[in-house]
Every structure is written in structure tokens, then in C-alpha cells.
Design a protein around this motif. Structure first.
Motif, mmCIF file in Angstrom:
data_model
loop_
_atom_site.group_PDB
_atom_site.id
_atom_site.type_symbol
_atom_site.label_atom_id
_atom_site.label_comp_id
_atom_site.label_asym_id
_atom_site.label_seq_id
_atom_site.Cartn_x
_atom_site.Cartn_y
_atom_site.Cartn_z
ATOM 1 N N ALA A 211 49.993 41.030 38.474
ATOM 2 C CA ALA A 211 49.627 40.812 39.910
ATOM 3 C C ALA A 211 49.441 42.417 40.436
ATOM 4 C CB ALA A 211 50.578 40.359 40.848
ATOM 5 N N LYS A 212 50.012 43.250 40.080
ATOM 6 C CA LYS A 212 50.093 44.525 40.450
ATOM 7 C C LYS A 212 48.989 45.317 39.823
ATOM 8 C CE LYS A 212 52.604 48.921 40.057
ATOM 9 N NZ LYS A 212 53.869 49.648 39.790
ATOM 10 N N GLY A 213 48.422 44.810 38.689
ATOM 11 C CA GLY A 213 47.125 45.414 37.965
ATOM 12 C C GLY A 213 46.130 44.812 38.612
ATOM 13 N N PHE A 214 46.039 43.479 39.188
ATOM 14 C CA PHE A 214 44.780 43.182 39.852
ATOM 15 C C PHE A 214 44.618 44.028 41.062
ATOM 16 C CE2 PHE A 214 45.389 39.203 37.525
ATOM 17 C CZ PHE A 214 44.110 39.013 37.199
ATOM 18 N N ILE A 215 45.622 44.293 41.849
ATOM 19 C CA ILE A 215 45.727 45.146 43.145
ATOM 20 C C ILE A 215 45.193 46.246 42.863
ATOM 21 C CG2 ILE A 215 47.328 46.112 44.891
ATOM 22 C CD1 ILE A 215 48.716 43.496 44.689
ATOM 23 N N HIS A 216 45.484 47.123 41.546
ATOM 24 C CA HIS A 216 45.158 48.515 41.294
ATOM 25 C C HIS A 216 43.778 48.230 41.028
ATOM 26 C CE1 HIS A 216 45.920 52.231 39.324
ATOM 27 N NE2 HIS A 216 45.098 52.015 38.428
ATOM 28 N N ALA A 217 43.240 47.461 40.358
ATOM 29 C CA ALA A 217 41.916 47.512 39.972
ATOM 30 C C ALA A 217 41.086 47.138 41.292
ATOM 31 C CB ALA A 217 41.388 46.078 38.993
ATOM 32 N N ILE A 218 41.411 46.481 42.284
ATOM 33 C CA ILE A 218 40.669 46.348 43.645
ATOM 34 C C ILE A 218 40.598 47.730 44.214
ATOM 35 C CG2 ILE A 218 40.897 45.448 45.977
ATOM 36 C CD1 ILE A 218 42.085 42.934 44.713
ATOM 37 N N ASN A 220 41.035 50.830 42.862
ATOM 38 C CA ASN A 220 40.499 51.595 42.078
ATOM 39 C C ASN A 220 39.116 51.228 41.524
ATOM 40 O OD1 ASN A 220 42.667 54.039 41.815
ATOM 41 N ND2 ASN A 220 43.801 52.144 41.766
ATOM 42 N N TYR A 221 38.439 50.223 42.264
ATOM 43 C CA TYR A 221 37.445 49.494 41.449
ATOM 44 C C TYR A 221 36.303 50.511 41.464
ATOM 45 C CZ TYR A 221 33.030 46.906 41.407
ATOM 46 O OH TYR A 221 32.074 46.293 41.143
ATOM 47 N N ASP A 222 36.060 51.781 42.232
ATOM 48 C CA ASP A 222 34.544 52.558 41.979
ATOM 49 C C ASP A 222 34.698 53.290 40.520
ATOM 50 O OD1 ASP A 222 33.493 51.721 44.274
ATOM 51 O OD2 ASP A 222 34.418 53.328 45.198
ATOM 52 N N ARG A 223 36.245 53.586 40.285
ATOM 53 C CA ARG A 223 36.208 54.321 38.888
ATOM 54 C C ARG A 223 36.498 53.419 37.740
ATOM 55 N NH1 ARG A 223 41.724 57.018 38.017
ATOM 56 N NH2 ARG A 223 43.105 55.881 39.581
ATOM 57 N N MET A 224 36.721 52.136 38.006
ATOM 58 C CA MET A 224 37.088 51.477 36.928
ATOM 59 C C MET A 224 36.113 50.353 36.433
ATOM 60 S SD MET A 224 41.295 50.559 37.729
ATOM 61 C CE MET A 224 41.518 49.331 36.313
ATOM 62 N N ARG A 225 35.064 50.186 37.392
ATOM 63 C CA ARG A 225 34.139 49.295 37.374
ATOM 64 C C ARG A 225 33.250 49.468 36.133
ATOM 65 N NH1 ARG A 225 29.412 49.677 41.607
ATOM 66 N NH2 ARG A 225 28.737 47.927 40.520
ATOM 67 N N GLY A 226 32.923 48.174 35.198
ATOM 68 C CA GLY A 226 32.166 48.252 34.140
ATOM 69 C C GLY A 226 33.070 48.141 32.651
ATOM 70 N N GLU A 227 34.185 48.386 33.238
ATOM 71 C CA GLU A 227 35.159 48.619 31.742
ATOM 72 C C GLU A 227 36.183 47.614 31.915
ATOM 73 O OE1 GLU A 227 34.897 51.110 29.653
ATOM 74 O OE2 GLU A 227 33.415 52.322 30.666
#
Length: 310
Positions: A211-218, A220-227
Motif C-alpha cells: 500500500a505504501k508503494g502505491f502511495i509512493h507511486a502516486i 512521485n508519478y512524474d518521475r516514475m511514469r512509464g516504468e
């Protein structure tokens, strides 16, 4: 943010949804609510929580809901190789086709955070870590459908994919078929376990760290997107026998024996590197031992003997 979660009343969703609500997000859960239980009762206190009964494959519902949300999290799936083998049509239409339908309807600045499985790596090379650049060689329908859905998410240019290790830990909508949960439950209730192909290795992760990983991805979306990012415990690339030994340290009278013959239908065998996600600033809160102790407490309360008379 306004977040739509399909399958949000399942094992992961019953942990993730309250965490998102506590952070001030508006969360809509689309689910069949098949269990009929109060698994998301803690979410009902929030004005920002909206449960909707329906199927994630129903494109009419998707057409209505998707434009109203900023973040899309497709959790709805038939999870695990045995279940997908039993219902191949359901696995294909829910694990793959429903995700593709969601991706096709996303637009603008909408973000997709997709959970897949690192079982897509299949059988790894001995002693070599699977990274996000390792070839995906799923060996089950479950793995294949999740890999195909991940491809659609990443090809859209608006998604982040989290390749989950084998999840463990207590949740309102509990699962006992997951390896750590299963072995710990057997240790607490049966005190004995017969292990097939005990040298097979895999990676593990606590449900709250997922769950913490989902929140982290939301966040930090701009630098994680597409990966794609492996999401697991770097300290827990363990064989089944090593896992049993860790459990025995907390349940001393637990006895486990490796079967001299016989096979495990789940042939996954690999170790995983989580360095890419860790480099973005995510880190786990629960190690394996903390999770096992949590499960032991939970299994003192849970009974899985529906048809027993004792």
C-alpha cells in the motif's frame, strides 16, 4: 485527488483504501463485493469514500466513472496460478481485458498505477537477480495475463507498474493461500508442514508496504511514469525451506519436512532486485520477522474450519 480502485474490497484494497482516505484523497471502489462482509467498514466513516457495486469488466460503468477520477488503480483480478487455471475465461477477461479497457478510456492527465506480479519472471537464473530489465517469461496463465496488461499500461505512457513480490500480512479481507500466510497458518494451527520442492526461491513483501508503494507511486508519478518497478523486501529472497526456518524461530514446536517426491504446481523460482524502487525513496516498514509475528497473533483469532465440528 480522486482515486478509482477496481477490486478495492480485496486483500490489498482493504488495507490501501483506508490509508488513502486518511491522507485526504477521495476514493471510489468498484467491486462486486462478493464476500458480502464488512471488509471496508472502516472506510464508511469518510465522506470521501464511495463504494459502487459492479464488475470491472462492465464498460458502461467504466465509461461513467473513469472521467471523474485523477488516479486509476486496477486491482480487480483473479489472483494466483491455481485460480486462473480453474477459470481461464475469467482470468483473461478480468486480468487482461478489463485493464486494457480501462487504459483505453484514460486520458488527459490521468494517472494509472498498476499492480502486476513478479511471477512474470518465471524461472530465473541461479544466483542472478531479476531486475526490471530481465526478460519476462511467465509460466502460468496468471503470469501471462498480468504481463500483457502491464504492457498495455506502460505503452499508454501514463502508467506506473509495480511488480509485487509474494505478499504477506494481516488484512480485513484475508488470504490464506499466499505462501508466508499459508505456512505461518499451518505452523500455528497444525504445527506441521510437508514442503514440496523446498529449494524454490521467491521474494516477499508485507501488505502495508505494498500500500505504501502505491502511495509512493502516486506522489512521485512524474518521475516514475512509464516504468516498471519491483516491489519487494530486499532482505527476503528466500527458499521455502529458509522461510520455514524463519517461521520456526517464532513457533518452536513447528515441524516441517521436505517431500522426497512430488511437485509444487507453482514452478516459480527466482530472486529479485528491488534497487530501482528503493532509489526513488521508497523503503519498507515491515521485515519478514515482524510480519510473521503479526500473522501469529492473527491466526490465534482466525479459524479456517468452516466444516469442522471442533
Amino acid at each position: 485527488m480522486r482515486i478509482l480502485i477496481t477490486g478495492g474490497a480485496g486483500y490489498i484494497g482493504t488495507i490501501l483504501v483506508p490509508m488513502l482516505l486518511e491522507r485526504g484523497h477521495h476514493v471510489t471502489v468498484l467491486d462486486t463485493f462478493k464476500s458480502g462482509g464488512p471488509d471496508l467498514s472502516s472506510a464508511c466513516q469518510y465522506d470521501t469514500f464511495e463504494p459502487i457495486k459492479g464488475d470491472a469488466r462492465d464498460t458502461r460503468i467504466l465509461d461513467d466513472l473513469i472521467p471523474k477520477h485523477d488516479v486509476l488503480i486496477p486491482l480487480a483480478a483473479l489472483v494466483g496460478a491455481p485460480l486462473c487455471k480453474e477459470d481461464a475465461i475469467g482470468a483473461t477477461t478480468l486480468n487482461r481485458d478489463a485493464v486494457i479497457a480501462l487504459v483505453q478510456r484514460a486520458g488527459g492527465e490521468q494517472r494509472i498505477v498498476y499492480p502486476t506480479t513478479n511471477s512474470g519472471y518465471g524461472v530465473g537464473e541461479a544466483g542472478k537477480f531479476c531486475t526490471e530489465e530481465s526478460p519476462l517469461r511467465p509460466i502460468s496463465l496468471y503470469g501471462t495475463t498480468k504481463v500483457e496488461a502491464e504492457t498495455a499500461v506502460l505503452d499508454s505512457g501514463r502508467g506506473v507498474s509495480l511488480r509485487l513480490a509474494t505478499v504477506f500480512g494481516m488484512a480485513p479481507r484475508m488470504r490464506l493461500d499466499l505462501l508466508v500466510n499459508d505456512f505461518t497458518h499451518r505452523a500455528v494451527t497444525d504445527r506441521a508442514l510437508l514442503v514440496f520442492e523446498g529449494h524454490f526461491k521467491r521474494n516477499y513483501i508485507h501488505i502495508r508496504d505494498v500500500a505504501k508503494g502505491f502511495i509512493h507511486a502516486i506522489d512521485n508519478y512524474d518521475r516514475m511514469r512509464g516504468e516498471a518497478y519491483n516491489l519487494g523486501l530486499s532482505s527476503a529472497n528466500l527458499s521455502k525451506l529458509e522461510l520455514c526456518a524463519r517461521i520456526k524461530a517464532h513457533v518452536p514446536n513447528f515441524v516441517y519436512v521436505e517431500a522426497p517426491i512430488g511437485e509444487d504446481p507453482d514452478k516459480r523460482d527466482y530472486i529479485v532486485s528491488n534497487a530501482k524502487l528503493e532509489a526513488t525513496g521508497w523503503f519498507p516498514d515491515f521485515d519478514l520477522d515482524r510480519g510473521i509475528k503479526e500473522l501469529i497473533k492473527g491466526f490465534r483469532m482466525i479459524r479456517n474450519s468452516r466444516f469442522a465440528n471442533v
